[in-house]
Design a protein around this motif. Structure first.
Motif, mmCIF file in Angstrom:
data_model
loop_
_atom_site.group_PDB
_atom_site.id
_atom_site.type_symbol
_atom_site.label_atom_id
_atom_site.label_comp_id
_atom_site.label_asym_id
_atom_site.label_seq_id
_atom_site.Cartn_x
_atom_site.Cartn_y
_atom_site.Cartn_z
ATOM 1 N N GLN A 133 2.719 6.735 8.456
ATOM 2 C CA GLN A 133 1.270 6.902 8.513
ATOM 3 C C GLN A 133 0.783 7.787 7.366
ATOM 4 O O GLN A 133 -0.220 7.478 6.715
ATOM 5 C CB GLN A 133 0.861 7.510 9.854
ATOM 6 N N ALA A 134 1.503 8.878 7.106
ATOM 7 C CA ALA A 134 1.120 9.775 6.014
ATOM 8 C C ALA A 134 1.248 9.070 4.660
ATOM 9 O O ALA A 134 0.392 9.237 3.776
ATOM 10 C CB ALA A 134 1.987 11.035 6.042
ATOM 11 N N LEU A 135 2.293 8.281 4.502
ATOM 12 C CA LEU A 135 2.483 7.538 3.254
ATOM 13 C C LEU A 135 1.360 6.530 3.047
ATOM 14 O O LEU A 135 0.827 6.389 1.933
ATOM 15 C CB LEU A 135 3.832 6.834 3.259
ATOM 16 N N ASN A 136 0.980 5.817 4.089
ATOM 17 C CA ASN A 136 -0.106 4.842 3.961
ATOM 18 C C ASN A 136 -1.424 5.508 3.598
ATOM 19 O O ASN A 136 -2.229 4.940 2.837
ATOM 20 C CB ASN A 136 -0.253 4.038 5.257
ATOM 21 N N ASN A 137 -1.660 6.708 4.105
ATOM 22 C CA ASN A 137 -2.855 7.454 3.709
ATOM 23 C C ASN A 137 -2.845 7.738 2.212
ATOM 24 O O ASN A 137 -3.878 7.625 1.530
ATOM 25 C CB ASN A 137 -2.948 8.768 4.488
ATOM 26 N N ILE A 138 -1.678 8.077 1.699
ATOM 27 C CA ILE A 138 -1.547 8.344 0.263
ATOM 28 C C ILE A 138 -1.760 7.057 -0.539
ATOM 29 O O ILE A 138 -2.475 7.049 -1.551
ATOM 30 C CB ILE A 138 -0.166 8.959 -0.031
ATOM 31 N N LEU A 139 -1.162 5.962 -0.085
ATOM 32 C CA LEU A 139 -1.302 4.695 -0.803
ATOM 33 C C LEU A 139 -2.758 4.224 -0.825
ATOM 34 O O LEU A 139 -3.208 3.632 -1.812
ATOM 35 C CB LEU A 139 -0.419 3.632 -0.153
ATOM 36 N N ASN A 140 -3.482 4.501 0.240
ATOM 37 C CA ASN A 140 -4.888 4.110 0.289
ATOM 38 C C ASN A 140 -5.770 4.984 -0.593
ATOM 39 O O ASN A 140 -6.784 4.516 -1.136
ATOM 40 C CB ASN A 140 -5.397 4.171 1.735
ATOM 41 N N ASN A 141 -5.392 6.235 -0.755
ATOM 42 C CA ASN A 141 -6.240 7.191 -1.479
ATOM 43 C C ASN A 141 -5.843 7.402 -2.936
ATOM 44 O O ASN A 141 -6.632 7.965 -3.709
ATOM 45 C CB ASN A 141 -6.225 8.537 -0.763
ATOM 46 N N TYR A 142 -4.646 6.954 -3.317
ATOM 47 C CA TYR A 142 -4.170 7.207 -4.687
ATOM 48 C C TYR A 142 -3.591 5.943 -5.299
ATOM 49 O O TYR A 142 -2.483 5.936 -5.834
ATOM 50 C CB TYR A 142 -3.132 8.345 -4.686
ATOM 51 N N LYS A 143 -4.347 4.879 -5.235
ATOM 52 C CA LYS A 143 -3.899 3.605 -5.797
ATOM 53 C C LYS A 143 -3.717 3.717 -7.310
ATOM 54 O O LYS A 143 -4.488 4.394 -7.999
ATOM 55 C CB LYS A 143 -4.894 2.495 -5.460
#
Length: 202
Positions: free
Chosen positions: A126-136
Motif C-alpha cells: 500500500q505504501a509503495l503504491n502511494n509512492i508510485l501514484n505520487n512520484y511517476k
C-alpha cells in the motif's frame, strides 16, 4: 516509467540493554549502525547508479535512516510501513528457533501481538503504491529491511526464502543477503511492474 530501488540497511549496532524500560520493539527500532556499517553505506552511495534520486524514503528504524542519509543531499522521508516485521514478543528468548521457517511456510503465522508476513506485505504494498501514484517517472529510493523487502518481492516473484528469487522464471537473486543489498524495480504508468534486477556493486 518509475524506477524504485529497494535497499537493505547497513550493518546494525546491536545494543545489550541491561537496564532499559523501552519495549523490545522500540529497542530494536533504535539500533544504529556500526562504524563498519557507516563505511559500507558510504561506499555503496558512491556507486553511480545509486546517486541523484528524486526522493528518498526510509523505514522509521534508526539503522535504516542512518543508511539512507548517505543517499540524499536533502532530506529523508520516513514511512513506518517500510519497517521490519514486528515479532510481537517481550524478550528475545521467547522467539523459537524455527520462527522464520514457520512464517516462510505459512504467511499468516504470527504471535498474537506480532505480524504475519501477509500483514507486512499488505502495509508495504500500500505504501509503495502511494509512492508510485505520487512520484511517476521519478527515481525513488526506499531503505528498509531484508525480511520486509523479501516479503514484498513475493507480490511479483517466486521467492525461495532459503534460495533463489525468480521473476518471469528467471533467477535474479541467489538469496544471500548482504548489508545494503539492492534491487531495482521498474514500473509502467499503470503501476505494473516491468522488471526486477539485483544491483551488484563493484
Amino acid at each position: 516509467m518509475t524506477t524504485v530501488y529497494l535497499l537493505r540497511h547497513s550493518e546494525p549496532l546491536k545494543v545489550n540493554n541491561i537496564e532499559n524500560s523501552d519495549s523490545l520493539q522500540l529497542q530494536n527500532e533504535k539500533w544504529g549502525l556500526t562504524i563498519n556499517g557507516e563505511n559500507i553505506a558510504k561506499e555503496k552511495s558512491k556507486n553511480s547508479e545509486l546517486q541523484d534520486f528524486d526522493i528518498v524514503f526510509s523505514s522509521n528504524y534508526v539503522r535504516a535512516i542512518a543508511t539512507a542519509k548517505y543517499f540524499t543531499n536533502d532530506k529523508i522521508n520516513v514511512v513506518e510501513s517500510f519497517g521490519e516485521r514486528k515479532f510481537g514478543i517481550d524478550n528475545w528468548n521467547e522467539l523459537p528457533d524455527d520462527f522464520s521457517k514457520k512464517q516462510y511456510e505459512d504467511f499468516d503465522y504470527k504471535f498474537s501481538n506480532g505480524e504475519s508476513l501477509n500483514m507486512v506485505i499488505n502495509r508495504e504494498y500500500q505504501a509503495l503504491n502511494n509512492i508510485l501514484n505520487n512520484y511517476k517517472d521519478k527515481k525513488v529510493l526506499i531503505v528498509g529491511h531484508s525480511t520486509a523487502i523479501a516479503s514484498l518481492l513475493t507480490k511479483w516473484c517466486d521467492v525461495d526464502f532459503m534460495g533463489d528469487y525468480k521473476f518471469n522464471n528467471e533467477v535474479f537473486f541467489d538469496g544471500k543477503w548482504n548489508y545494503c543489498e539492492c534491487f531495482r524495480l521498474e514500473f509502467d504508468d499503470n503501476n505494473k511492474i516491468i522488471s526486477i534486477d539485483n544491483i551488484k556493486f563493484d
